[in-house]
Write a protein that holds these residues in place. Structure first.
Motif, PDB file in Angstrom:
ATOM      1  N   ALA A  36       0.813  -1.231   0.000  1.00 27.80           N
ATOM      2  CA  ALA A  36       0.000   0.000   0.000  1.00 27.80           C
ATOM      3  C   ALA A  36       0.833   1.261   0.000  1.00 27.80           C
ATOM      4  O   ALA A  36       0.335   2.329  -0.377  1.00 27.80           O
ATOM      5  CB  ALA A  36      -0.933  -0.012   1.215  1.00 27.80           C
ATOM      6  N   LYS A  37       2.112   1.165   0.398  1.00 24.57           N
ATOM      7  CA  LYS A  37       2.960   2.355   0.398  1.00 24.57           C
ATOM      8  C   LYS A  37       3.140   2.912  -1.003  1.00 24.57           C
ATOM      9  O   LYS A  37       3.307   4.120  -1.198  1.00 24.57           O
ATOM     10  CB  LYS A  37       4.322   2.006   1.007  1.00 24.57           C
ATOM     11  CG  LYS A  37       5.289   3.177   1.069  1.00 24.57           C
ATOM     12  CD  LYS A  37       6.594   2.772   1.735  1.00 24.57           C
ATOM     13  CE  LYS A  37       7.552   3.969   1.809  1.00 24.57           C
ATOM     14  NZ  LYS A  37       8.804   3.617   2.487  1.00 24.57           N
ATOM     15  N   TYR A  38       3.115   2.048  -2.000  1.00 26.11           N
ATOM     16  CA  TYR A  38       3.285   2.482  -3.382  1.00 26.11           C
ATOM     17  C   TYR A  38       1.944   2.916  -3.970  1.00 26.11           C
ATOM     18  O   TYR A  38       0.880   2.465  -3.546  1.00 26.11           O
ATOM     19  CB  TYR A  38       3.874   1.350  -4.223  1.00 26.11           C
ATOM     20  CG  TYR A  38       5.308   1.038  -3.893  1.00 26.11           C
ATOM     21  CD1 TYR A  38       6.352   1.694  -4.525  1.00 26.11           C
ATOM     22  CD2 TYR A  38       5.617   0.076  -2.936  1.00 26.11           C
ATOM     23  CE1 TYR A  38       7.670   1.404  -4.234  1.00 26.11           C
ATOM     24  CE2 TYR A  38       6.931  -0.224  -2.620  1.00 26.11           C
ATOM     25  CZ  TYR A  38       7.961   0.445  -3.277  1.00 26.11           C
ATOM     26  OH  TYR A  38       9.264   0.158  -2.970  1.00 26.11           O
ATOM     27  N   GLU A  39       2.018   3.782  -4.985  1.00 28.19           N
ATOM     28  CA  GLU A  39       0.820   4.221  -5.673  1.00 28.19           C
ATOM     29  C   GLU A  39       0.028   3.020  -6.182  1.00 28.19           C
ATOM     30  O   GLU A  39       0.598   2.012  -6.598  1.00 28.19           O
ATOM     31  CB  GLU A  39       1.175   5.141  -6.848  1.00 28.19           C
ATOM     32  CG  GLU A  39       1.485   6.570  -6.463  1.00 28.19           C
ATOM     33  CD  GLU A  39       2.866   6.727  -5.853  1.00 28.19           C
ATOM     34  OE1 GLU A  39       3.627   5.737  -5.880  1.00 28.19           O
ATOM     35  OE2 GLU A  39       3.178   7.816  -5.366  1.00 28.19           O
ATOM     36  N   ALA A  40      -1.294   3.129  -6.161  1.00 29.92           N
ATOM     37  CA  ALA A  40      -2.143   2.033  -6.616  1.00 29.92           C
ATOM     38  C   ALA A  40      -2.154   1.911  -8.130  1.00 29.92           C
ATOM     39  O   ALA A  40      -2.694   0.951  -8.679  1.00 29.92           O
ATOM     40  CB  ALA A  40      -3.567   2.226  -6.102  1.00 29.92           C
ATOM     41  N   ARG A  93      -5.069   1.688   0.982  1.00 29.23           N
ATOM     42  CA  ARG A  93      -4.711   2.974   0.380  1.00 29.23           C
ATOM     43  C   ARG A  93      -5.976   3.628  -0.162  1.00 29.23           C
ATOM     44  O   ARG A  93      -6.800   2.977  -0.817  1.00 29.23           O
ATOM     45  CB  ARG A  93      -3.701   2.788  -0.743  1.00 29.23           C
ATOM     46  CG  ARG A  93      -3.175   4.106  -1.307  1.00 29.23           C
ATOM     47  CD  ARG A  93      -2.116   3.885  -2.384  1.00 29.23           C
ATOM     48  NE  ARG A  93      -1.580   5.144  -2.852  1.00 29.23           N
ATOM     49  CZ  ARG A  93      -0.526   5.756  -2.335  1.00 29.23           C
ATOM     50  NH1 ARG A  93       0.124   5.197  -1.316  1.00 29.23           N
ATOM     51  NH2 ARG A  93      -0.088   6.913  -2.804  1.00 29.23           N
ATOM     52  N   LEU A  94      -6.135   4.909   0.127  1.00 28.78           N
ATOM     53  CA  LEU A  94      -7.268   5.685  -0.373  1.00 28.78           C
ATOM     54  C   LEU A  94      -6.739   6.716  -1.361  1.00 28.78           C
ATOM     55  O   LEU A  94      -5.767   7.423  -1.073  1.00 28.78           O
ATOM     56  CB  LEU A  94      -7.990   6.374   0.787  1.00 28.78           C
ATOM     57  CG  LEU A  94      -9.203   7.237   0.427  1.00 28.78           C
ATOM     58  CD1 LEU A  94     -10.259   7.143   1.527  1.00 28.78           C
ATOM     59  CD2 LEU A  94      -8.820   8.713   0.225  1.00 28.78           C
ATOM     60  N   GLU A 140       3.204   7.985  -9.287  1.00 28.54           N
ATOM     61  CA  GLU A 140       2.659   7.437 -10.520  1.00 28.54           C
ATOM     62  C   GLU A 140       2.561   8.455 -11.644  1.00 28.54           C
ATOM     63  O   GLU A 140       2.500   8.095 -12.820  1.00 28.54           O
ATOM     64  CB  GLU A 140       1.278   6.877 -10.162  1.00 28.54           C
ATOM     65  CG  GLU A 140       0.376   6.544 -11.311  1.00 28.54           C
ATOM     66  CD  GLU A 140      -0.729   7.568 -11.465  1.00 28.54           C
ATOM     67  OE1 GLU A 140      -1.412   7.519 -12.478  1.00 28.54           O
ATOM     68  OE2 GLU A 140      -0.883   8.411 -10.590  1.00 28.54           O
ATOM     69  N   GLU A 141       2.574   9.768 -11.348  1.00 24.08           N
ATOM     70  CA  GLU A 141       2.347  10.779 -12.382  1.00 24.08           C
ATOM     71  C   GLU A 141       3.346  10.684 -13.532  1.00 24.08           C
ATOM     72  O   GLU A 141       2.986  10.834 -14.691  1.00 24.08           O
ATOM     73  CB  GLU A 141       2.416  12.197 -11.771  1.00 24.08           C
ATOM     74  CG  GLU A 141       1.378  12.458 -10.699  1.00 24.08           C
ATOM     75  CD  GLU A 141       1.764  11.852  -9.372  1.00 24.08           C
ATOM     76  OE1 GLU A 141       0.854  11.608  -8.568  1.00 24.08           O
ATOM     77  OE2 GLU A 141       2.952  11.608  -9.135  1.00 24.08           O
TER      78      GLU A 141
END
Length: 817
Positions: free
Chosen positions: A216-220, A519-520, A808-809
């Protein structure tokens, strides 16, 4: 959303202060010196459990040689100390109890072995493949045939990774992989990510980390997982660096050069690198199409196209960073990155159009030229504070990135009849396609170790992205440039993503370990087609749970089970409806109506004796984003665009094994078999496609005497499907040899890539009224000779360098296509 983030921030702050206020169970302190009674700075201190020698905590001695461990539960312990140039030292047995909760150990004396790194060369060799709990690691320098290649070519021969005909990356047969550089997203995607990776030399790479189901620490974001490319860096005091140069010969000559330099003294650490790459390549692309009437399904015409593509270009890359230690526990850092990639893409196409009986009707000769310039500048500011020796820490990152692309395109078409006689005046189209992208992100992460091996992590992040694309097309009318209103388009896209996560891990017993994460992510997007006045707004909030279980049955068998939900947002440029031409009849267009895709991933794994790992996986994806082909039968036009075409289901099995076969031979084998199925409505027709694919990746490493090495490696993919494209099997074989020189500080490497010239991609696409086939051949066979020299003077330092917080961008930016 602001209320949610505020509550999470308050919760994190409360946890931090609560953890600080907790009463420690015990404390162990001590001092380390060398044989001449001088203190040793930055020695690695390891606290071991006396019963099974398990590592309890790690620390680093300060400049006076002192160290301490806090928050130690009751029990018996040993302290092990290691430092570069010294033999390892151990303390006496020590016990922490309610009556003895503070222990100061006797001074530990290490025996010197060497004066400095300049007096001894360490040549330990890493294995090519390392299988870890949550990822597979590829050590780039362990493969001789990686010399002289690009980062994309290194990925291409890595286990489970596939690079398609357009340079797009898939992981275990699933598209939508996110690519990170040093823990930071590349902010690139699609063909533009491929172009950037082609400009990055393998000599700058250290490791490739492959994570199919990140925590969850990483971008989904990322349907199939994350690939993290780690570049080379140093961890020692004093100075160090490397110089690398490679010349490669295929049909055309290519160059790769890089230099790194690092210097650390006292509280300041400065690191830098420069790179240069010269690209010169070609590819042949042949396409055969049948244009079919949608209603009657009768063939209206045959279309045969031969395209000869040439691409030349250069890449200039630079990085400069500094870390400053405010105190023993707090560090501030800044990292500046930039690149400039000018290049020219040219294509000549010969297009033959025939009637349903294949009688030639007309011929078109098309010439396309793209003059591309792609620039980037990025800044990262980072902060790290360690509360105590138990591992509690708070980190923060702020990133700002600017991308600027200028693409000038010229397209000329000349028309002839079946006898080669001109039928009309040639037409000319000019395109000016500027693109500007601005990205700002900020994130904060907190790590809190708990009792009995448990660990709590939490963090928040926000990002703001703006893309500005103004595509201007002009036609040449009797020598006068006239604006082509129908093709020109001005598109602005803005996006804000807010995220928060929590992660908790704990041993449930001596044999079972569990980790849970949530992760939200809240997304707010706005698109504005300035030319037409059309706008769209999208706002959505999603939860992404993750769960991991590990079971150690015995010393030989380990089992793992994990689950994760992920999202894959559309690439920025894919939302832009501007047109990019290959020739008059073939072009690519964006789609502002794209929606994000969502996937559920489950994996079950078994590891035997640490060298054989078997993994079963299942993935279900909805609203999958993929390329489709649409046609204008009357004009013989075909255009490619991304669309939410269908739902996808995949199940598969992967087997990897590796290790030392003899003293001079080690090897790695990776086999992945999977079945992909797509089902949905495409171009108004129901389409269902499925196929089973197998991937094979084999690498053999050989050692001769002390300074010679060699490699024989290769990979092969059987036929399968990529979205609606059916791809035939292909593969390659590589050979290489290496020699250490200059007392181990230098190395020479020679390799041949794609020895059999077998990396030829063929496929077809058939659904609705679309019926086409293609054959692609790239300049893949090349001979490379590389030289690398390493220099250093100083001693080791265990501090970890920050990698930034942009996520992730960056993977969704396209650069230099």
């Amino acid at each position: 959303m602001r209320k949610i983030l505020t509550m999470l921030a308050v919760a994190l702050t409360t946890i931090s202060f609560t953890s600080i206020a907790q009463t420690v169970t015990g404390k162990i302190t001590g001092t380390v010196i060398d044989g001449s009674t001088k203190t040793i700075e930055a020695a690695t201190i390891t606290l071991l459990n006396a019963t099974d020698s398990a590592v309890v905590k790690l620390s680093v001695a300060d400049k006076t040689g002192k160290y301490e461990f806090e928050g130690i539960p009751e029990g018996k312990y040993l302290v092990a100390i290691s430092a570069i140039g010294h033999t390892k030292g151990y303390s006496e047995l020590v016990e922490i109890s309610s009556t003895n909760n503070s222990v100061n150990l006797k001074t530990i004396e290490l025996v010197p072995q060497a004066k400095s790194l300049s007096a001894v060369v360490i040549t330990t060799k890493k294995p090519l493949i390392e299988q870890k709990i949550d990822r597979m690691v590829v050590n780039v320098d362990a493969a001789v045939t990686n010399v002289g290649t690009s980062a994309l070519e290194v990925l291409e021969k890595s286990p489970g990774i596939t690079v398609d005909k357009d340079g797009k990356i898939s992981l275990k047969g699933k598209p939508g992989v996110q690519v990170f550089i040093d823990g930071r997203p590349s902010y690139l995607s699609g063909a533009d990510l491929a172009n950037y990776l082609q400009s990055l030399s393998s000599s700058q790479l250290d490791q490739i980390e492959i994570m199919t189901n990140p925590p969850a620490k990483y971008e989904a974001s990322g349907n199939s997982g994350i690939i993290n490319i780690k570049t080379k860096k140093t961890k020692q005091f004093g100075y160090s660096g490397s110089i690398s140069s490679t010349i490669s010969q295929a049909r055309y000559t290519r160059l790769n050069e890089s230099v790194t330099f690092n210097y650390r003294k006292n509280k300041v650490n400065v690191f830098s690198s420069l790179g240069y790459n010269k690209r010169n390549s070609y590819q042949n692309l042949d396409i055969q199409r049948k244009f079919i009437e949608a209603g009657t399904k009768d063939i209206k015409s045959h279309f045969d196209q031969e395209s000869r593509i040439r691409e030349t270009g250069e890449s200039f890359y630079g990085k400069l960073g500094m870390d400053y230690s405010i105190s023993k526990k707090t560090t501030l850092g800044v990292v500046l990155n930039g690149f400039y990639n000018p290049g020219i893409f040219s294509n000549t196409s010969d297009v033959l159009i025939s009637d349903p009986n294949k009688n030639l009707l007309s011929q078109t000769l098309a010439s396309t030229s793209n003059d591309k310039k792609w620039k980037n500048f990025s800044t990262n500011l980072n902060f790290r504070h360690v509360f105590d020796s138990t591992g509690k820490e708070l980190t923060a990152d702020v990133d700002y990135l600017v991308y600027s692309s200028r693409n000038s395109q010229d397209l000329i078409n000349a028309y002839y009849d079946d006898k080669g006689i001109p039928t009309m005046k040639a037409d000319t189209l000019f395109g000016n396609l500027p693109q500007d992208i601005n990205i700002m992100t900020a994130k904060m992460d907190y790590l809190h170790p708990l009792k009995k091996g448990a660990k709590f992590e939490a963090g928040i992040k926000t990002s703001f992205v703006k893309t500005d694309n103004n595509a201007i097309y002009d036609s040449l009318n009797y020598g006068v440039r006239v604006r082509d209103i129908g093709r020109s388009n001005y598109f602005i896209y803005e996006e804000n993503v807010n995220a928060a996560y929590v992660n908790y891990s704990k041993p449930l017993s001596k044999k079972v370990f569990a980790q849970f994460g949530l992760r939200l992510e809240n997304t707010n997007a706005k698109g504005n087609q300035v030319t037409t006045g059309e706008e769209f707004n999208r706002n959505y909030t999603q939860l992404f749970p993750t769960a991991y279980f590990q079971y150690k049955a015995n010393e030989k068998n380990n089992f793992g089970l994990n689950y994760g939900r992920r999202i894959n947002r559309p690439d920025y440029e894919d939302l832009n409806p501007f047109i990019m031409f290959l020739d008059k009849y073939t072009f690519q267009q964006g789609n502002p109506n794209l929606r994000p895709q969502f996937s559920h991933n489950v994996e079950l794994s078994h590891t035997y004796k640490g060298f054989l790992t078997t993994t079963l996986n299942y993935t279900r994806t909805t609203d999958i984003i993929n390329q489709v082909i649409e046609q204008n039968v009357d004009k013989n036009e075909s255009f490619i665009k991304k669309s939410n075409i269908a739902k996808q289901r995949q199940y598969g099995i992967a087997i990897s094994a590796g290790g030392e076969i003899t003293k001079w031979w080690s090897g790695n084998v990776y086999v992945n078999g999977y079945n992909n199925s797509y089902e949905g409505i495409i171009n108004g027709d129901f389409v269902k496609i499925s196929a089973t694919t197998a991937q094979f990746n084999i690498s053999n490493q050989f050692k001769f005497a002390k300074t010679w090495g060699a490699e024989l490696s290769g990979y092969a993919n059987t036929g399968g499907i990529e979205g609606v494209f059916q791809i035939r099997g292909f593969g390659m074989m590589n050979l290489g040899i290496s020699k250490q020189i200059l007392k181990g500080k230098g190395s020479l490497r020679f390799n041949v890539r794609d020895v059999l010239y077998s990396q030829k991609i063929k496929g077809n696409i058939k659904y609705s009224n679309v019926d086409a086939a293609f054959q692609q051949q790239r300049d893949s066979r090349q001979f490379s000779l590389g030289f690398n020299y390493r220099f250093s003077k100083g001693k080791a330092n265990g501090q970890k360098r920050r990698t930034g917080g942009a996520s992730e961008e960056q993977n969704r930016v396209k650069s230099g296509n």
